[in-house]
Design an enzyme around this catalytic site. Structure first.
Site, short mmCIF file in Angstrom:
data_model
loop_
_atom_site.label_atom_id
_atom_site.label_comp_id
_atom_site.label_asym_id
_atom_site.label_seq_id
_atom_site.Cartn_x
_atom_site.Cartn_y
_atom_site.Cartn_z
N ASP A 295 47.79 68.41 55.65
CA ASP A 295 46.94 69.09 54.69
C ASP A 295 45.98 68.04 54.13
O ASP A 295 46.10 66.85 54.40
CB ASP A 295 47.77 69.77 53.58
CG ASP A 295 46.98 70.92 52.93
OD1 ASP A 295 45.75 70.97 53.10
OD2 ASP A 295 47.59 71.77 52.25
C1 BGC Z 1 44.76 73.56 51.28
C2 BGC Z 1 44.87 74.09 52.68
C3 BGC Z 1 43.50 74.21 53.30
C4 BGC Z 1 42.83 72.85 53.25
C5 BGC Z 1 41.46 72.83 53.90
C6 BGC Z 1 43.91 72.31 51.21
O1 BGC Z 1 43.65 71.94 49.90
O2 BGC Z 1 46.06 73.31 50.78
O3 BGC Z 1 45.50 75.35 52.65
O4 BGC Z 1 43.61 74.69 54.60
O5 BGC Z 1 42.69 72.46 51.90
O6 BGC Z 1 40.52 73.51 53.17
#
Ligand code: BGC
Length: 719
Positions: free
Chosen positions: A267
C-alpha cells in the site's frame, strides 16, 4: 533510435510462452533495471521521463487518458534499453466515470452477477482511458462501522464477502488478463486491515490465527482462486508483524498454501512505514523486511529504489529474492499482453465512457443496492399523483455526496439528486417543495422551521439525511454512528408535524438511527448510490421498482454495541434477563437491524423444509430444500438465506454462519422450491491444530429472510 531496430530479442516474440519470455528478459536485466520494475510512483515524479527511460519505473498510477498513458508508455517501450512496458494503475473502486453505488451498497444487492457486471463496466471505461490495473476490490471484512473503509468492502460476512470478491475479480479481469476491455484486479488490503482497534484507520490489529483463517482470509482466498493477478499488502500491524512485512501471510499462506502466482504491491508507502511501526530502524531494513516477506512492488515509498541495490551488493538480500519479485511482475505484464499491445486506442473512450447503456445499468445497480429497512402500514410505495410532496434535508438536493468515497473520475455535476429524481417521477399535477433544513454537519438550527412549515402543508415528507462522502472511506472514521449535526433534530421536527414521513439515508456505513427506527414509519437505506442515485431512490419510493437489497452488515443501536456482528460466539453466558449474562444493562442485546435484513413491497411464506440425508460422512454432501411462496400482491425478490450452526466443536463455533443464499423472483401467488447443497467446504473450520476439518457432530439448519428472521429450522448429523 529504437533500441531494437532491426533485431527481435526472444522475449519480444509473442509466439513464445510467457515463462520463457520472462526468463529470457530477466537474464538480460541489470540489477538496477530489475529493481526499477519493483518501483511504482503516482502521477509523474518531476524527473519521470528520465526515470522511465532509465528503466527505473515498473508502474505509474493516477495517470489517466489514453493520450497521456500512451505518451509515457512510448518512453518506456521505445526509449528504454529493454523496452519493458509500464503498468498503469488507478483506484477504480465503483466505476471509472459512470459512478455506481459504493462497494458496501453493491454487496447489499446480494447479487454477485450484478457486482460482476458493474465491475466489467468500470473496467471497460478505465481500459479505454489507458488504465490497465485497478486497486480493487477491497475485500476486507469489517465488523466495526466506525472504520470509514467499511464503505469500500462487502461488509461483515466471510461467505458473502467471498462471493463478492470472486464476482468483482471476474468482472474486472474477464476470462483472461489479456482480454480487451478488462483490467487487472488487486484485492486489498492483505490482511485483516478491517480489524483495526477502535475502528480507527491504520490502527493495530490483533486477531488470532484461527479468526484470521475463519473470518479475514476467506475473501482473499476466493479472489486468488478467481485468478486475481495482483494483491495489495496492508498498512496495519498484524499481531506484532506489520502486514507489509509479514512472511507468514504473504508467503506461507498466500503463495505456499494457496499457490498465488501474481505479484504483491505494497500500500502507499507501507514499506517506508515499517520504520514508524518500529520493526525497522532504517529504510534499508524496511526494504529488506518487505522484500523478504514477499512484497514485490513498492508503491510510492521509494524504499526499493534507494536501498535495494546496496542491500543486494552487501549480501543482505539475495539477488534471487529480487529475481523472484521481478519474475512475478513481468509474468503479469506478459500475461496482460502489454509487451505485444502496449498502447491504448485513443478513439475508444468516446464510444465507451458514460455511454447510454452504462448509465442505465448504473440506475439499475443503484435500485438493487438499496435496502428497505422499515415500512410500517404500507406507507411505501407512494402514489405518483399526490398533491404536495416535500423533499427535505441536507442531502435532498446534494450531488457530491451521492458519488461516495473514491469517486475516481466521477463528477458531481453528473449526479441526479434525490430531489431531481422525485421531480422526474411524480405526476405533472404534483407540487414538489424543497427545504434543506440544516447542513450535514454543524449545529445551526436556522433552517428547521422552514422545513417544518413546508412539511405541514404536504401529503408526505421525504427526509434525506446521512453523511457526506468524506465521512467514510480512507481515514473517514467516526467515533459516533449517529446522524451528524442536527439532522436527527430535523427528522424529529418533521415527525412532530404529523405528516407521514419517509426517511432516506445516504451514507457509507451502518448508522445508529434508533430514534428514527422507532418513530419514522418508512426508512430506505440508499447508501452512496452513484450518479443515478436520485432516479433510483424515486423508482423505489414510488413503486416502479420493488426493493430487493439486504444488509451485508449489522446496524447497531448505539456505537457502544460495536463490534456487533451476527456470526458471533455464544459465550458461556448468552444474554437472558438474568443479571450475570453477557449484555449491557442499558440496551437490548439485539441489533437495530440485523445482517441480511431487507423488506420488499410483497411478503414471502416459507414451508416444507427437507434435509437429506439426515446423516452424512465428513466428506459428503447434504441437500436442503424448501418452498417459498410470494403471498403478497406484487412481484418481488426474496433472498433465501441458509445459516448453519455446528453445535459442538473442538473449538467454539459461531451461533450461526451464512453458508448459502439464493435470490428468487416470484410473481404474486407464485411458489418455488429452493435447493441448497452443502458439503465439506461449508462445514469445515479451523480446529485446535490449525487445520481445516469437518468434525463429526450435529449441525443446526436455519433458513429465513435474514439472520434474525429464521422461518424454518432443522438439523443433520456428520458421523
Ligand atoms: C489506500 C489504498 C489505495 C492507495 C492508492 C492508499 O492510501 O489505502 O486503498 O489503493 O492509497 O491510491
Amino acid at each position: 533510435m529504437k533500441p531494437f531496430e532491426g533485431t527481435k530479442p526472444f522475449y519480444r516474440d509473442s509466439t513464445q510462452c510467457v515463462e520463457s519470455r520472462v526468463e529470457d528478459l530477466l537474464g538480460r536485466m541489470t540489477l538496477e533495471e530489475k529493481i526499477g520494475q519493483m518501483c511504482q510512483y503516482t502521477r509523474y515524479p518531476e524527473n519521470y521521463e528520465e526515470l522511465v527511460r532509465a528503466g527505473k519505473v515498473g508502474s505509474l498510477f493516477n495517470v489517466t487518458g489514453a493520450e497521456q498513458t500512451n505518451n509515457v508508455q512510448r518512453i518506456a517501450v521505445e526509449q528504454s534499453r529493454l523496452g519493458i512496458p509500464l503498468i498503469f494503475g488507478l483506484d477504480v473502486i465503483h466505476g471509472y466515470s459512470t459512478i455506481y453505488p459504493i462497494p458496501l451498497a453493491i454487496a447489499s444487492s446480494w447479487d454477485p452477477e450484478m457486482a460482476k457486471k458493474a465491475a466489467s463496466i468500470a473496467a471497460a471505461e478505465a481500459f479505454s482511458e489507458g488504465v490497465c490495473w485497478t486497486f480493487a476490490p477491497m475485500v476486507d471484512i469489517a465488523r466495526d462501522p466506525r472504520w470509514g473503509r467499511v464503505a469500500e468492502g462487502a461488509g461483515e460476512d466471510p461467505y458473502l464477502g467471498s462471493a463478492m470478491a470472486r464476482a468483482l475479480v471476474e468482472g474486472y479481469q474477464g476470462e483472461d488478463l489479456a482480454d480487451p476491455d478488462t483490467i487487472v484486479a488487486c484485492p486489498k488490503h492483505y490482511v485483516a486491515y478491517g480489524g483495526a482497534e477502535g475502528g480507527r484507520d491504520y490502527n493495530t490489529v490483533e486477531v488470532s490465527e484461527r479468526t484470521l483463517r475463519d473470518v479475514y482470509l476467506p475473501p482473499f482466498k476466493a479472489a486468488v482462486e478467481a485468478g486475481a493477478g495482483t494483491l495489495m499488502s496492508a498498512f496495519n500491524d498484524l499481531n506484532g508483524v506489520p502486514a507489509s512485512a509479514n512472511r507468514f501471510t504473504l508467503t506461507t499462506i498466500l503463495r505456499e498454501e494457496w499457490g498465488f502466482e501474481g505479484f504483491v504491491v505494497s500500500d502507499w508507502n507501507s514499506i517506508g512505514e515499517l520504520v514508524s511501526h518500529g520493526i525497522a530502524g532504517t529504510r534499508a531494513q524496511a526494504g529488506k523486511e518487505a522484500v523478504e516477506a514477499g512484497v514485490d512492488m513498492d508503491m510510492e515509498g521509494n524504499v526499493y529504489q534507494t536501498t535495494l541495490a546496496r542491500l543486494v551488493e552487501e549480501g543482505a538480500v539475495s539477488e534471487e529474492t529480487v529475481d523472484d519479485a521481478v519474475r512475478r511482475i513481468l509474468t503479469i505484464k506478459f500475461r496482460m499482453g502489454l509487451f505485444d499491445r502496449p498502447y491504448t486506442d485513443t478513439s475508444l473512450a468516446t464510444e465507451v465512457v458514460q455511454c447510454k447503456e452504462y448509465i442505465e445499468a448504473t440506475r439499475d445497480f443503484a435500485r438493487r443496492s438499496m435496502v428497505l429497512l422499515k415500512n410500517e402500514n404500507g406507507v411505501l410505495p407512494l402514489k405518483k399523483d399526490l398533491k404536495i410532496v416535500v423533499v427535505i434535508g441536507p442531502l435532498a438536493d446534494e450531488q457530491d455526496a451521492l458519488l461516495g468515497c473514491w469517486p475516481c473520475m466521477g463528477k458531481p455535476e453528473d449526479v441526479v439528486t434525490v430531489l431531481e429524481g422525485i421531480k422526474n417521477k411524480v405526476s405533472e399535477e404534483t407540487d414538489v417543495l424543497h427545504a434543506k433544513g440544516c447542513d450535514i454537519q454543524g449545529d445551526s438550527t436556522e433552517g428547521l422551521k422552514d422545513a417544518a412549515d413546508k412539511a405541514e402543508v404536504a401529503d408526505v415528507a421525504i427526509v434525506v439525511v446521512g453523511e457526506s462522502r468524506e465521512m467514510s472511506g480512507e481515514a473517514g472514521c467516526r467515533s459516533t454512528l449517529d446522524l451528524p449535526g442536527v439532522q436527527e433534530k430535523l427528522v424529529r421536527d418533521i415527525c412532530d408535524t404529523g405528516v407521514p414521513v419517509v426517511m432516506v439515508l445516504l451514507n457509507g456505513r451502518p448508522m445508529s438511527i434508533s430514534w428514527p427506527a422507532e418513530h419514522v414509519p418508512a426508512i430506505l437505506e440508499a447508501w452512496h448510490p452513484g450518479i443515478q442515485g436520485g432516479n433510483a431512490v424515486a423508482d423505489l419510493l414510488f413503486g416502479d421498482f420493488n426493493p430487493v437489497g439486504r444488509l451485508p452488515v449489522t446496524f447497531p443501536r448505539t456505537v457502544g454495541q460495536v463490534p456487533i456482528y451476527y456470526n458471533h460466539k455464544n459465550t458461556g453466558r448468552p444474554p437472558t434477563p438474568l443479571l450475570y449474562t453477557s449484555k449491557y444493562i442499558d440496551l437490548p442485546s439485539t441489533p437495530l437491524f440485523p445482517f441480511g435484513h431487507g423488506l420488499s413491497y410483497t411478503q414471502f411464506e416459507y414451508s416444507n423444509l427437507k434435509i437429506s440425508p439426515q446423516k452424512i460422512t465428513p466428506d459428503s454432501e447434504v441437500e436442503i430444500s424448501l418452498d417459498v411462496k410470494n403471498v403478497g400482491d406484487r412481484k418481488g425478490d426474496e433472498v433465501v438465506q441458509l445459516y448453519l450452526r455446528d453445535l459442538v466443536g473442538s473449538v467454539t463455533r459461531p451461533v450461526k454462519e451464512l453458508k448459502r443464499f439464493k435470490r428468487t423472483t416470484l410473481k404474486s401467488g407464485e411458489k418455488t422450491t429452493v435447493k441448497f447443497v452443502v458439503g465439506p467446504e461449508q462445514l469445515a473450520f479451523v480446529n485446535r491444530g490449525m487445520e481445516r476439518v469437518v468434525e463429526p457432530g450435529a449441525f443446526e439448519v436455519m433458513v429465513g429472510g435474514s439472520s434474525e428472521d429464521i422461518r424454518l429450522t432443522g438439523g443433520f448429523e456428520v458421523t
